[in-house]
Scaffold this motif. Structure first.
Motif, mmCIF file in Angstrom:
data_model
loop_
_atom_site.group_PDB
_atom_site.id
_atom_site.type_symbol
_atom_site.label_atom_id
_atom_site.label_comp_id
_atom_site.label_asym_id
_atom_site.label_seq_id
_atom_site.Cartn_x
_atom_site.Cartn_y
_atom_site.Cartn_z
ATOM 1 N N SER A 143 -72.123 -76.209 -37.602
ATOM 2 C CA SER A 143 -71.203 -75.296 -38.476
ATOM 3 C C SER A 143 -70.541 -74.908 -37.669
ATOM 4 N N ALA A 144 -71.179 -74.346 -36.391
ATOM 5 C CA ALA A 144 -70.094 -73.781 -35.247
ATOM 6 C C ALA A 144 -69.287 -74.508 -34.352
ATOM 7 N N VAL A 145 -69.714 -76.200 -34.625
ATOM 8 C CA VAL A 145 -68.916 -77.388 -34.397
ATOM 9 C C VAL A 145 -68.210 -77.211 -35.464
ATOM 10 N N LEU A 146 -68.160 -77.242 -36.637
ATOM 11 C CA LEU A 146 -67.427 -77.187 -37.829
ATOM 12 C C LEU A 146 -65.807 -76.764 -37.278
ATOM 13 N N MET A 147 -66.227 -75.473 -37.035
ATOM 14 C CA MET A 147 -65.790 -74.146 -37.084
ATOM 15 C C MET A 147 -65.236 -74.410 -35.700
ATOM 16 N N LEU A 148 -65.402 -75.038 -34.434
ATOM 17 C CA LEU A 148 -64.650 -75.781 -33.421
ATOM 18 C C LEU A 148 -63.453 -76.508 -33.719
ATOM 19 N N GLU A 149 -63.650 -77.010 -34.300
ATOM 20 C CA GLU A 149 -62.857 -78.416 -34.758
ATOM 21 C C GLU A 149 -61.626 -78.169 -35.693
ATOM 22 N N HIS A 150 -62.220 -77.087 -37.135
ATOM 23 C CA HIS A 150 -60.908 -76.530 -37.382
ATOM 24 C C HIS A 150 -60.266 -75.405 -36.827
ATOM 25 N N LEU A 151 -61.266 -74.910 -35.280
ATOM 26 C CA LEU A 151 -59.639 -73.997 -34.504
ATOM 27 C C LEU A 151 -58.799 -74.983 -33.564
ATOM 28 N N GLY A 152 -59.161 -76.217 -33.632
ATOM 29 C CA GLY A 152 -58.371 -76.999 -32.751
ATOM 30 C C GLY A 152 -58.847 -77.374 -31.382
ATOM 31 N N LEU A 153 -60.172 -77.060 -31.440
ATOM 32 C CA LEU A 153 -61.053 -76.676 -29.841
ATOM 33 C C LEU A 153 -62.043 -77.910 -29.813
ATOM 34 N N ASP A 154 -61.156 -79.349 -29.891
ATOM 35 C CA ASP A 154 -62.027 -80.409 -30.262
ATOM 36 C C ASP A 154 -62.656 -80.657 -28.679
ATOM 37 N N GLU A 155 -62.161 -80.718 -27.766
ATOM 38 C CA GLU A 155 -63.751 -80.475 -27.041
ATOM 39 C C GLU A 155 -64.278 -79.968 -26.323
ATOM 40 N N ALA A 156 -64.710 -78.932 -26.698
ATOM 41 C CA ALA A 156 -65.462 -77.804 -26.884
ATOM 42 C C ALA A 156 -66.080 -78.670 -28.071
ATOM 43 N N ALA A 157 -65.403 -78.994 -29.345
ATOM 44 C CA ALA A 157 -66.771 -79.747 -30.297
ATOM 45 C C ALA A 157 -67.560 -80.280 -29.757
ATOM 46 N N ARG A 158 -66.732 -81.167 -28.771
ATOM 47 C CA ARG A 158 -67.339 -83.028 -28.207
ATOM 48 C C ARG A 158 -68.520 -82.551 -27.293
ATOM 49 N N ARG A 159 -68.176 -81.372 -26.503
ATOM 50 C CA ARG A 159 -69.331 -81.735 -25.901
ATOM 51 C C ARG A 159 -70.564 -80.588 -26.299
ATOM 52 N N VAL A 160 -70.706 -79.774 -27.258
ATOM 53 C CA VAL A 160 -71.592 -79.675 -28.351
ATOM 54 C C VAL A 160 -72.228 -80.334 -28.709
ATOM 55 N N THR A 161 -71.676 -81.731 -30.167
ATOM 56 C CA THR A 161 -72.305 -82.549 -30.123
ATOM 57 C C THR A 161 -72.838 -83.801 -29.397
ATOM 58 N N ASP A 162 -72.550 -83.740 -28.089
ATOM 59 C CA ASP A 162 -72.845 -84.596 -27.017
ATOM 60 C C ASP A 162 -74.340 -83.739 -26.452
ATOM 61 N N ALA A 163 -74.619 -81.978 -26.821
ATOM 62 C CA ALA A 163 -75.345 -81.758 -26.158
ATOM 63 C C ALA A 163 -77.201 -82.101 -27.453
ATOM 64 N N LEU A 164 -75.971 -81.706 -28.285
ATOM 65 C CA LEU A 164 -77.597 -81.741 -29.698
ATOM 66 C C LEU A 164 -77.669 -83.278 -30.079
#
Length: 329
Positions: A281-302
Motif C-alpha cells: 500500500s505504501a508502494v501505491l502511495m509512492l506511485e500516487h505521489l509521483g515517486l516512481d523510482e522509489a516505488a520500483r525499488r520497494v517492489t523489486d526488494a519485495l
C-alpha cells in the motif's frame, strides 16, 4: 526532493504492527514527515467515537493517508467502519478503490467504485423486534459516480494491456445495473483502443477462479468490486498480502492507502503479522505521489526477499521480515 507529509492511522490489531514496518520502508527510499492519529476501536471505547468530529479537517492538509487496519471483536463492523474508514472515503471523494493483484501469473487491477452504489446510507428498519420487522437498504447509482469510475478504469486499461471487463448483473437487477452498463458503454466509445466486455458478476467470479490470468482491468460497483477484489487476492495466494488505494484522482483531497487484510485479532500482539500488504500500500502511495523510482525499488526488494512469515509457512517475525527487506533496499 520534496518532503511529503503523511498522516498515519495505525488503527487496530495488527495495524499497529504493520504500519511501523511500512514507515521504515518509506524512510529508506524517500523524505517524509508524519503525523500519527490514534483513531481506533480503543479510542471508541475511551472517548465514544472512532475519530473526533473535526477528523477530516485534521487530515485535509496531508499529502496522503496511510492506514493500518480497523476493527475489534467487541465492536460491530458497521460501527468501526462507518465511524472511520467510510467517512474518510466519502468526505475526501476517494471514489476509486484500486486493488492490484500480482502473483502466480496473475496481473490484474480491480477498480471499485468507492463512495456510492450498494453501500448507501439510505434506508432503515421498521417494526423492530416484531414478527413483521423489515429492513430496507437503497442502492444509489449516479451518472457522475458511474461515469467517473468508468473513465478512470478505461484510462488505466489504456496504459496497461488494453482490456477492460465490466462487472454487471443486469439480467437480475433491473434498474441500477442496466444504468451502469449504459454509462460504461458510453465511455467505451471514447476509448476505442481498449477492448472491453461485460460479465455477469456470478460468472465473473467463477472465471476469476478458473482463468484469472485472462483479466487486465476489472471495473465494478461498490459491492461487486469489494467481493471480486478479495476473491482475486485469495486466488493469487492470500488476501493478507494485498494492498489497496482509495484515490481522489483529481487530488482535491488526500488519498488513503491501506492493506486489504483486517485487524487479525487472532495474531495481534504476537509480532508475526505479515507487513507485505501495508508495504504494498505504501508502494501505491509512492506511485500516487509521483515517486516512481522509489516505488520500483520497494517492489523489486519485495520480490527478492526470501523471508516468510508464519502465514506463508515460514517462521520470520514481522521485525525479521522488515529487516531483511530493508537490507535489500
Amino acid at each position: 526532493m520534496t518532503k511529503h507529509h503523511i498522516a498515519l492511522i495505525p488503527g487496530d490489531g495488527i495495524g499497529t504492527e504493520v504500519l511501523p514496518a511500512a514507515r521504515r520502508v518509506l524512510d529508506a527510499v524517500g523524505d517524509f514527515s508524519y503525523q500519527e492519529f490514534d483513531w481506533s476501536c480503543e479510542r471508541l471505547a475511551r472517548e465514544g467515537a472512532m475519530m473526533p468530529p473535526d477528523g477530516l479537517a485534521r487530515l485535509r492538509d496531508h499529502d496522503a493517508i496511510l492506514l493500518g487496519a480497523v476493527g475489534a471483536p467487541a465492536v460491530p463492523d458497521h460501527v468501526s467502519l462507518w465511524g472511520l474508514l467510510i467517512p474518510i472515503r466519502r468526505g475526501f471523494q476517494q471514489y476509486v478503490n484500486l486493488r492490484p493483484i500480482r502473483a502466480r501469473g496473475i496481473d490484474m487491477v480491480v477498480v471499485r467504485e468507492n463512495v456510492e452504489g450498494e453501500y448507501s446510507e439510505i434506508g432503515g428498519r421498521l417494526g423492530r423486534g416484531t414478527p413483521d420487522e423489515l429492513a430496507v437498504q437503497e442502492s444509489v447509482f449516479t451518472r457522475k459516480g458511474v461515469g467517473r469510475v468508468a473513465a478512470y478504469a478505461f484510462a488505466l486499461a489504456g496504459r496497461r494491456r488494453g482490456l477492460l471487463t465490466s462487472a454487471t448483473k443486469s439480467n437480475g437487477i433491473v434498474h441500477t445495473m442496466p444504468f451502469w452498463d449504459e454509462i460504461v458503454a458510453e465511455h467505451a466509445a471514447a476509448h476505442p483502443a481498449v477492448r472491453w466486455e461485460q460479465e455477469h458478476v456470478d460468472a465473473l467470479a467463477a472465471k476469476f477462479v478458473l482463468d484469472p490470468g485472462r483479466f487486465d482491468v476489472v471495473v465494478a460497483s461498490n459491492l461487486f468490486g469489494d467481493i471480486l477484489s478479495d476473491l482475486a487476492a485469495a486466488v493469487a495466494g492470500s488476501i493478507g498480502l494485498a494492498p489497496s488505494a482509495n484515490l481522489n484522482p483529481e487530488r482535491a483531497f488526500p488519498s488513503m492507502f491501506e492493506p486489504v487484510h483486517g485487524s487479525a485479532p487472532d495474531i495481534a500482539g504476537q509480532g508475526v503479522a505479515n507487513p507485505t500488504g501495508a508495504i504494498g500500500s505504501a508502494v501505491l502511495m509512492l506511485e500516487h505521489l509521483g515517486l516512481d523510482e522509489a516505488a520500483r525499488r520497494v517492489t523489486d526488494a519485495l520480490s527478492k526477499t526470501s523471508a516468510r512469515t508464519p502465514d506463508l509457512g515460514g517462521s520470520a517475525t514481522t521485525e525479521e521480515f522488515t529487516s531483511r527487506l530493508l537490507s535489500l533496499l
